[in-house]
Each structure stands twice: as C-alpha cells, then as structure tokens.
Design an enzyme around this catalytic site. Structure first.
Site, PDB file in Angstrom:
ATOM      1  N   ARG A   1      93.594  -6.190 135.421  1.00 37.60           N
ATOM      2  CA  ARG A   1      92.555  -5.980 134.420  1.00 37.60           C
ATOM      3  C   ARG A   1      93.096  -5.040 133.355  1.00 37.60           C
ATOM      4  O   ARG A   1      93.498  -3.926 133.672  1.00 37.60           O
ATOM      5  CB  ARG A   1      91.341  -5.370 135.132  1.00 37.60           C
ATOM      6  CG  ARG A   1      90.087  -5.416 134.329  1.00 37.60           C
ATOM      7  CD  ARG A   1      88.939  -4.952 135.176  1.00 37.60           C
ATOM      8  NE  ARG A   1      89.001  -3.522 135.451  1.00 37.60           N
ATOM      9  CZ  ARG A   1      87.955  -2.774 135.724  1.00 37.60           C
ATOM     10  NH1 ARG A   1      86.761  -3.325 135.795  1.00 37.60           N
ATOM     11  NH2 ARG A   1      88.068  -1.499 135.965  1.00 37.60           N
TER      12      ARG A   1
ATOM     13  N   THR B   1      90.603  -3.460 127.393  1.00 35.21           N
ATOM     14  CA  THR B   1      89.628  -4.535 127.121  1.00 35.21           C
ATOM     15  C   THR B   1      88.828  -4.921 128.361  1.00 35.21           C
ATOM     16  O   THR B   1      87.810  -5.604 128.255  1.00 35.21           O
ATOM     17  CB  THR B   1      90.360  -5.798 126.640  1.00 35.21           C
ATOM     18  OG1 THR B   1      91.189  -6.269 127.729  1.00 35.21           O
ATOM     19  CG2 THR B   1      91.233  -5.513 125.431  1.00 35.21           C
TER      20      THR B   1
ATOM     21  N   ASP C   1      90.133   3.088 142.697  1.00 38.73           N
ATOM     22  CA  ASP C   1      90.988   1.933 142.420  1.00 38.73           C
ATOM     23  C   ASP C   1      91.547   1.404 143.744  1.00 38.73           C
ATOM     24  O   ASP C   1      92.363   2.061 144.389  1.00 38.73           O
ATOM     25  CB  ASP C   1      92.123   2.345 141.475  1.00 38.73           C
ATOM     26  CG  ASP C   1      92.936   1.133 141.034  1.00 38.73           C
ATOM     27  OD1 ASP C   1      93.442   0.400 141.915  1.00 38.73           O
ATOM     28  OD2 ASP C   1      93.042   0.907 139.818  1.00 38.73           O
TER      29      ASP C   1
ATOM     30  N   ASP D   1      95.450   0.995 144.053  1.00 40.22           N
ATOM     31  CA  ASP D   1      96.143   2.286 144.146  1.00 40.22           C
ATOM     32  C   ASP D   1      95.920   2.939 145.502  1.00 40.22           C
ATOM     33  O   ASP D   1      96.833   3.532 146.081  1.00 40.22           O
ATOM     34  CB  ASP D   1      95.654   3.234 143.036  1.00 40.22           C
ATOM     35  CG  ASP D   1      96.237   2.845 141.677  1.00 40.22           C
ATOM     36  OD1 ASP D   1      97.257   2.144 141.654  1.00 40.22           O
ATOM     37  OD2 ASP D   1      95.654   3.248 140.658  1.00 40.22           O
TER      38      ASP D   1
HETATM   39  C1  PRP Z   1      91.027  -4.574 140.447  1.00 42.28           C
HETATM   40  C2  PRP Z   1      90.367  -5.317 141.592  1.00 42.28           C
HETATM   41  C3  PRP Z   1      89.947  -6.602 140.929  1.00 42.28           C
HETATM   42  C4  PRP Z   1      89.566  -6.136 139.546  1.00 42.28           C
HETATM   43  C5  PRP Z   1      88.069  -6.026 139.493  1.00 42.28           C
HETATM   44  O1  PRP Z   1      92.297  -5.021 140.235  1.00 42.28           O
HETATM   45  O2  PRP Z   1      91.211  -5.487 142.692  1.00 42.28           O
HETATM   46  O3  PRP Z   1      90.951  -7.583 140.882  1.00 42.28           O
HETATM   47  O4  PRP Z   1      90.157  -4.848 139.348  1.00 42.28           O
HETATM   48  O5  PRP Z   1      87.646  -5.775 138.205  1.00 42.28           O
HETATM   49  P1  PRP Z   1      86.804  -6.842 137.362  1.00 42.28           P
HETATM   50  O6  PRP Z   1      85.779  -7.400 138.286  1.00 42.28           O
HETATM   51  O7  PRP Z   1      86.214  -6.010 136.270  1.00 42.28           O
HETATM   52  O8  PRP Z   1      87.738  -7.885 136.849  1.00 42.28           O
HETATM   53  P2  PRP Z   1      93.265  -4.336 139.150  1.00 42.28           P
HETATM   54  O9  PRP Z   1      93.100  -4.994 137.825  1.00 42.28           O
HETATM   55  O10 PRP Z   1      93.080  -2.847 139.189  1.00 42.28           O
HETATM   56  O11 PRP Z   1      94.704  -4.743 139.643  1.00 42.28           O
HETATM   57  P3  PRP Z   1      95.487  -4.268 140.967  1.00 42.28           P
HETATM   58  O12 PRP Z   1      94.777  -4.866 142.152  1.00 42.28           O
HETATM   59  O13 PRP Z   1      96.843  -4.832 140.776  1.00 42.28           O
HETATM   60  O14 PRP Z   1      95.469  -2.760 141.005  1.00 42.28           O
HETATM   61  N1  URA Z   2      88.857  -2.185 140.270  1.00 45.75           N
HETATM   62  C1  URA Z   2      88.926  -1.276 141.264  1.00 45.75           C
HETATM   63  O1  URA Z   2      89.919  -1.228 142.015  1.00 45.75           O
HETATM   64  N2  URA Z   2      87.881  -0.440 141.433  1.00 45.75           N
HETATM   65  C2  URA Z   2      86.797  -0.486 140.659  1.00 45.75           C
HETATM   66  O2  URA Z   2      85.860   0.322 140.864  1.00 45.75           O
HETATM   67  C3  URA Z   2      86.752  -1.411 139.605  1.00 45.75           C
HETATM   68  C4  URA Z   2      87.790  -2.264 139.448  1.00 45.75           C
END
Ligand code: PRP
Ligand code: URA
Length: 209
Positions: free
Chosen positions: A104, A108, A200, A203
């Site tokens: 994400r 944006t 997150d 993370d």
């Molecule tokens: C997080 C999570 C989802 C997304 C949710 O991933 O694991 O995929 O955000 O957010 P949304 O519903 O607003 O799209 P992230 O983009 O942080 O990537 P990562 O898992 O690689 O850390």
């Molecule tokens: N992605 C995450 O990992 N945590 C949140 O709260 C939102 C998006």
C-alpha cells in the site's frame, strides 16, 4: 449479498488480544497468527462438499464422509498474508498456494502490485485470499479483482482484523465474496491504520521496524 462472519470465539479473542499488545514480540506474534489461522479454517471450510466412502474399521465395514476431492487454493497477499499460510496448510496439506504481491503506497494508500504467481488451475479451485489486515480494503479488493480477471469464481477472503471501511469496500466491489474476520475494529486513522488494530502486521511479523 456476501456473508460477513466474525469469529467471536473466546480462544481466538484471547490470542488476538496478545497479538494486539505492543509488548508482544515477533516470534510470539507469528505463532499466534498461525494458531488463529488454524482455528479459523474450521469455520471457513464449513461449506466444502463431502462424499460417502466405504472404509473398514477394525470392527466392520462402514460408510464415512471425506472431502470430495474439491481443489483448494490459498492466496496470501504479501507480505503479511504469508503469516497465515502454514496454519492453514497444516489442516489442508493438499491446498496449492498462490502469491499476490501488493503493498500500500503510504501517501495515496493505493495498492501497488509487484508479484503474482498462481496455481495453473486456479479457476477450478475454491480460493481463500489471506491478509491479516483489511483497512481501506484497497489491497484485498485489488487481489480479488486480479483473480476474477483470471476467471476465478469461488473466492473467499480471510482476515484477522477489519475496519468498517474495508468491509464496506469489499461488499461494494465484490458482493459475491464471503469475508471471514476475527474482529471488526472501530475506525481508520488519518494514515489508514486500523484503530485500535495491532499496528503494521508485516513489520510485526518480520521485525522490520
Ligand atoms: C498491509 C496489509 C494489507 C494492507 C491493508 O500491507 O497486510 O495488505 O496493508 O491495507 P488496505 O486495506 O488499506 O489496502 P502493506 O501494504 O503494509 O504491505 P506489507 O504486508 O508488505 O507490509
Ligand atoms: N496495514 C497494516 O498492517 N495495519 C493497519 O492497521 C492497516 C494496514
């Protein structure tokens, strides 16, 4: 209209509370996500068809029920969805695993795709898309659209924590997709994080922050 199923089981809620705690480290966080995913499989797979088979017990011949060879695919959204894969594979070892890489954009909040590798016969499979966090719903919606463009039809979404905004987005974009979650939280903050949430997920799983 799709089903929204919230798992308010005490064991799941207990484990989720520990995951939310800021003091829970990556090892325990990973273990708990795997355990909750296993517990969720029980209900997520309730609709799978079974068939009668003849078996021989030590006492007699009898009929028993087994899964009717239905093909299953699990599709983690990278990265955090990976944390749900092992728990599900322990219970459904014959499932094939496809990966969709999305992150994400922090400015944006739009999903950006960077990887996709699916089982060749995905369109014949019952597919379970995995992502612990359903925040705006943009990532999960994009992943589901991606699968639909490849003619996949039987799609379910399995998450840990959802925001009301994310649920609404999936209902609007994909009203044929059932959504399974362990909790629906209060709201999204100005950075698109679920509140109270758990931070997150990627993370916390991989210790990258
Ligand atoms: C997080 C999570 C989802 C997304 C949710 O991933 O694991 O995929 O955000 O957010 P949304 O519903 O607003 O799209 P992230 O983009 O942080 O990537 P990562 O898992 O690689 O850390
Ligand atoms: N992605 C995450 O990992 N945590 C949140 O709260 C939102 C998006």
């Amino acid at each position: 209209m799709a089903k929204i199923l919230i798992f308010d089981h005490p064991l799941i809620q207990h484990k989720l509370a520990i995951m939310r705690d800021i003091n829970t480290g990556a090892k325990e966080f990973r273990e708990l996500l795997e355990e909750i995913s296993m517990l969720m499989v029980f209900e997520v797979t309730r609709g799978l068809p079974t068939e009668d088979v003849e078996i021989q017990t030590p006492l007699c011949a009898t009929k028993a029920k087994m899964l009717s060879g239905h093909k299953i695919g699990i599709i983690p959204i990278l990265r955090a969805g990976l944390g749900m894969v092992e728990g599900i594979l322990k219970l459904i070892p014959t499932a094939r695993v496809g990966h969709i890489g999305l992150y994400r954009d922090p400015e944006t909040l739009q999903p950006v795709e960077y990887y996709c590798k699916l089982p060749v016969d995905s369109e014949e499979r019952e597919l379970f898309v995995l992502d612990p966090m359903l925040a705006t719903g943009g990532s999960a919606s994009a992943a589901i659209s991606f699968l639909k463009r490849r003619n996949c039809k039987n799609i379910h979404l399995v998450c840990l924590i959802a925001a009301p905004e994310g649920i609404k987005r999936i209902q609007q974009d994909h009203d044929d997709v059932d959504v399974y979650i362990a909790a629906c939280d209060d709201h999204l903050n100005e950075h698109g994080y679920i509140v109270p949430g758990l931070g997150d997920a990627g993370d916390r799983l991989y210790g990258t922050k």
